[in-house]
Design an enzyme around this catalytic site. Structure first.
Site, short mmCIF file in Angstrom:
data_model
loop_
_atom_site.label_atom_id
_atom_site.label_comp_id
_atom_site.label_asym_id
_atom_site.label_seq_id
_atom_site.Cartn_x
_atom_site.Cartn_y
_atom_site.Cartn_z
CG ASP A 1 -13.65 -1.94 5.50
OD1 ASP A 1 -12.52 -2.03 4.97
OD2 ASP A 1 -13.96 -0.98 6.23
CD GLU B 1 -11.05 -2.02 12.01
OE1 GLU B 1 -10.61 -0.96 12.45
OE2 GLU B 1 -10.73 -2.47 10.89
CD GLU C 1 -13.39 0.86 1.09
OE1 GLU C 1 -14.35 1.52 0.60
OE2 GLU C 1 -12.22 0.99 0.71
CG HIS D 1 -6.00 5.96 0.24
ND1 HIS D 1 -5.95 6.38 1.56
CD2 HIS D 1 -6.79 4.85 0.24
CE1 HIS D 1 -6.65 5.56 2.31
NE2 HIS D 1 -7.18 4.63 1.55
NE ARG E 1 -12.91 3.33 -6.57
CZ ARG E 1 -12.44 2.36 -5.80
NH1 ARG E 1 -12.84 2.25 -4.56
NH2 ARG E 1 -11.57 1.48 -6.26
CG HIS F 1 -2.43 5.34 -3.25
ND1 HIS F 1 -2.62 4.65 -4.43
CD2 HIS F 1 -2.90 4.53 -2.27
CE1 HIS F 1 -3.18 3.49 -4.18
NE2 HIS F 1 -3.36 3.38 -2.87
#
Length: 371
Positions: free
Chosen positions: A94, A116, A130, A200, A202, A233
């Site tokens: 994605d 997937e 995503e 990590h 957002r 990250h």
């Protein structure tokens, strides 16, 4: 011979396409071409090396914004489309790279295979972007390789015909098995192992990330004998609060991001995982490691239903409570550790290759008969 183009751009895509790439290369009916979009650069080089993959084509990343990347990627993909007759474009997951690869295939009337397929939260804001990207990819796809029954049903509910959906399991399990076999990953620690942390996404930036870090600090203080391993990250938005809150705590080890093989070893030696990663929700159960998911929604509810993961969000008090509960409740911990992995048995890549072989054989027979 059929020409298949594999498009990757990020670390997770490489991990989940690598076993399929190796499986396709073992056949005699396909020329497989690996294209890397450049979405992740240094990180991608390391992960490609972990799987002995050398891209046939690497695009140049243009600009730093997502818009600049998307425009440059789309233009360069169009040039690649014209270089030969492609029979299939394969994308995974994605990401923006996956979406651009699918879009390029669609505009050039090349069938698209989505590895997937069918993951959904049905909330376009979580995860962002995503969720929107994978829904759009599904509208362009001919071969939907669903990792689980829930993913298959999600695709059916969106009106995708059964004949285009194939339940295969997740290639991430194939990748883990390949790594254990070729890189010698196995549990090496004695005792209960470390607490592995990754953050990590957002949607956790800002207040939620600070809450997570304060929770880890509290856990470390309450359990000074527990080692916390935290690959941080590289994004400054993550680095800043993590270092300001956790740096200097004796039993918290902050480190640079791990490559794939190192992360699998870290999982094999872990006691528990705290993460907002999608991939680790799939990978940790292979090693019998319970996962506490630092999110409000997950597109992998199979892990929750199987009992190998808990969805706990990013609130400090809840994180501390759940970790301490599993520290003291042996029965609850053991139940999670022994739940098994609901995402596959390591045969997904072979199943995909077999399905594609049957399709192309039938197509060739139909063309020959028509001639």
């Amino acid at each position: 011979m059929h020409n298949i183009l594999l498009v990757s751009g990020t670390r997770p895509e490489i991990i989940k396409l690598a076993p399929l790439y190796h499986a396709l290369r073992e056949t005699k009916w396909v020329n497989v071409h690996w294209l890397h979009t450049g979405q992740h650069a240094d990180m991608a080089r390391h992960i490609l090396a972990c799987f002995d993959v050398v891209p046939d084509t690497t695009l140049q990343r243009i600009g730093t914004s997502l818009l600049d990347f998307s425009l440059g990627c789309r233009q360069q993909l169009e040039l690649e489309m014209a270089k030969k007759t492609w029979d299939l474009v394969v994308v995974q997951g994605d990401t923006e790279s996956a979406f651009q690869g699918a879009l390029a295939g669609f505009y050039n009337r090349i069938p698209v295979a989505h590895v997937e397929a069918g993951l959904r939260t049905h909330n376009l804001n979580r995860p962002f972007p995503e969720e929107g990207l994978r829904q759009m990819i599904s509208r362009l796809t001919r071969f939907h390789f669903a990792p689980t029954e829930r993913a298959r049903i999600a695709l059916q509910n969106e009106g995708i015909a059964d004949e285009f959906i194939y339940l295969t399991g997740n290639t991430v399990i194939d990748a883990q098995q390949w790594t254990c076999a070729h890189r010698g990953v196995r549990r090496t620690t004695t005792g209960r192992g470390h607490l592995l942390v990754t953050v990590h996404r957002r949607e956790n930036w800002g207040h939620d990330l600070a809450e997570i870090c304060h929770a880890i600090a509290s856990i470390a203080a309450k359990q000074p004998d527990l080692q916390v391993l935290f690959p941080v990250h590289l994004n400054p938005v993550v680095q800043g609060p993590v270092n300001s809150i956790l740096k200097g705590i004796a039993n918290v080890k902050l480190m640079e991001p791990l490559d794939y093989t190192q992360m699998q070893q870290a999982l094999a030696d872990a006691w528990m995982v705290l993460t907002d990663s999608g991939g680790l929700q799939e990978e940790a159960p292979t090693f019998g490691v319970p996962v506490l998911v630092l999110r409000d929604e997950t597109e992998r509810p199979e892990a929750l239903e199987a009992g190998c993961a808990l969805l706990i969000g990013a609130e400090r008090a809840t994180i501390v409570k759940q970790v301490m509960r599993l520290s003291s409740d042996t029965s609850a911990y053991t139940s999670m550790a022994r739940a098994g992995n609901p995402f596959g048995d390591g045969t997904a890549s072979r199943q995909i290759v077999s399905l594609l072989a049957k399709h192309f054989q039938a197509h060739s027979a139909a063309v020959a008969e028509a001639a």
